[in-house]
Write an enzyme that holds these catalytic residues in place. Structure first.
Site, PDB file in Angstrom:
ATOM      1  N   TYR A 276       6.250  39.875  48.179  1.00  0.00           N
ATOM      2  CA  TYR A 276       7.630  39.767  47.671  1.00  0.00           C
ATOM      3  C   TYR A 276       7.676  39.092  46.299  1.00  0.00           C
ATOM      4  CZ  TYR A 276       8.371  41.221  52.391  1.00  0.00           C
ATOM      5  OH  TYR A 276       8.302  41.935  53.546  1.00  0.00           O
ATOM      6  N   ASP A 277       8.384  39.749  45.365  1.00  0.00           N
ATOM      7  CA  ASP A 277       8.483  39.251  43.993  1.00  0.00           C
ATOM      8  C   ASP A 277       9.770  38.462  43.756  1.00  0.00           C
ATOM      9  OD1 ASP A 277       6.192  40.689  43.421  1.00  0.00           O
ATOM     10  OD2 ASP A 277       7.365  42.510  42.993  1.00  0.00           O
ATOM     11  N   THR A 278      10.836  38.818  44.530  1.00  0.00           N
ATOM     12  CA  THR A 278      12.118  38.133  44.354  1.00  0.00           C
ATOM     13  C   THR A 278      12.441  37.404  45.648  1.00  0.00           C
ATOM     14  OG1 THR A 278      12.808  39.876  42.842  1.00  0.00           O
ATOM     15  CG2 THR A 278      14.538  38.456  43.720  1.00  0.00           C
TER      16      THR A 278
END
Lengths: 300, 300
Positions: free
Chosen positions: A18-20
């Site tokens: 997950y990036d956000t």
């Protein structure tokens, strides 16, 4: 079935996937004025790894600007444009979704933060912190004229709630059937430093009951809030995770928006709410006892 | 299908068939401070013909004694023992149905009338009109200790409603799971002289919402109120009629108690609520435009 995070590998995997990272605040980052153990380190880990960090709160008593001060006070790094509150979502909903004409006004049950967001979106309002409405003096309809320019009532948490405010809002909503009924959020309670108190949903409850009608809600779990974030930040829902302590607001919000969800047990939800025969039907993808658990990555 | 009363014979028939006449007050006998046309004469007709007259009101802000003064002020004959209010019903419910032990207390959200009825039934209470609880000052749980002797919260119409009262009641009801939650009545609105305002049901709504739990209700349409009347007055339900302006309180109350019912259109319910495709499923036995219509008997 939720995956229980426990080993350093579990936490690493989430950071890779997950990036956000969307965070609820009360009960996740802090309780009252007390930061939850390890939160500073974990937010640092995320920022160091280039993750986008977004704070999504149903708190409707503070504007984003004043909510930023709360982060400063407790010693957490945050930027105003990372903060999305339900008061802001209500103001954006009024200015940009229903596009309230400039000559119309909003009657406010709520505090400074809600007024500040309305003001910043160029919305005229009355009520709110006006001393005339913050009174326990008796209210008489004889002395009250409905302003025909009031086209919406917006209701957030208001610890100055009183019969004058409820009566005025009731008049706007019944005498003008076109008048919109908007609630910042439907949280039944909120966690103060010393325990639960009635939440914003309890403040709009008298109007719901008197009107026999539900408000449009702009806070979690409603998508209005995510639309607000989407309007300002680019993110891929498949690589975004919502972290929260409430199943029926935070986790449902993430699910409604097609995001992954991580439940922490430092707030409202306890082990008993997610296990056994009476477990909630709202099932997060991941569960960990505290966001502070991610520190295990660094000590591993 | 309701029978529409119109001819002198219709009104005569009702006087012959029913010996005990239960009346709602607001919207039936008066609106605000204004007696509805013909009510004085019609009550005189009933009394002259030896009918028992009983006033059954959900008004929870006045004790029977002070409600008697309202009759005096508007120029209607009434005796305290003919008056049954929801505050009285709540006090009788606490003293005689649940038989609250003498060392226990009740936390009151409500006004003088409710306190007076509790006092007259020998019930200890706190909250209510206590100046400490009638404030818009901020409430902090840190400064509050739950009195373990509080065994019930009773909630009536309270135009001094505020966040301190709601927060205290919420603490009593959540920290002691045995604590009873009682509402004098669930009226969503009440008819003031100049229009509708939020009613007692709207005052208990925040607690319902915050708790996710409904109160025991002692006002119409609950049978608790009729039990109160039965305890004091002998009447034959088959020869008793309930006269009211609200379908979901007055008429339902009469039906729940096995009484005949007469709807008047001087209050909440309008012609549109009882005719056409959207008519209420609650159907009174009889309908007349106003209780004053019974005067036709004398002019016939």
């Amino acid at each position: 079935m939720s995956l229980r995070l426990s080993s350093p590998t579990d936490y690493e995997a989430l950071l890779n996937d997950y990036d956000t990272w969307l965070f609820d605040c009360d009960g996740v980052l802090w309780r009252g004025d007390q930061v939850i153990d390890g939160v500073v380190q974990v937010l640092n880990i995320l920022r160091r790894r280039g993750k986008k960090v977004v704070f999504v709160t149903n708190n409707a008593t503070k504007s984003r600007k004043s909510y930023k001060k709360k982060f400063d006070q407790v010693g957490l790094e945050a930027h105003v444009d990372e903060i999305y509150g339900s008061a802001y979502a209500a103001a954006v909903y009024i200015s940009s979704v229903i596009k309230l004409p400039k000559d119309k006004k909003v009657y406010v049950i709520g505090q400074e933060g809600l007024e500040e967001e309305l003001h910043d979106e160029g919305i005229s309002f009355l009520g709110g912190t006006d001393p005339a409405d913050n009174t326990l003096d008796s209210f008489n309809l004889k002395d009250f004229t409905v302003d025909p320019d009031v086209a919406a009532v917006v209701c957030g948490l208001d610890t100055q709630i009183n019969y004058t405010k409820l009566s005025k809002a009731f008049q706007f909503l019944t005498r003008n059937p076109e008048c919109l009924f908007i609630a910042t959020n439907e949280d039944s309670t909120f966690p103060s430093a010393h325990g639960l108190l009635p939440g914003a949903g309890s403040i709009s409850a008298p109007l719901r009951f008197a009107l026999g009608r539900d408000p449009v809600c702009t806070g979690k779990p409603a998508n209005t809030m995510l639309d607000c974030v989407k309007a300002k930040i680019n993110f891929d829902p498949k690589r975004t995770i919502m972290v929260g302590d409430r199943l029926n607001t935070d986790i449902l919000f993430g699910q409604n928006g097609g995001l992954a969800t991580l439940l922490v047990l430092t707030g409202i939800t306890s082990e008993a709410d997610i296990t056994g025969p009476n477990a909630s039907p709202i099932i997060p993808n991941f569960v960990t006892s505290s966001i502070g658990d991610f520190r295990v990555i660094e000590s591993a």
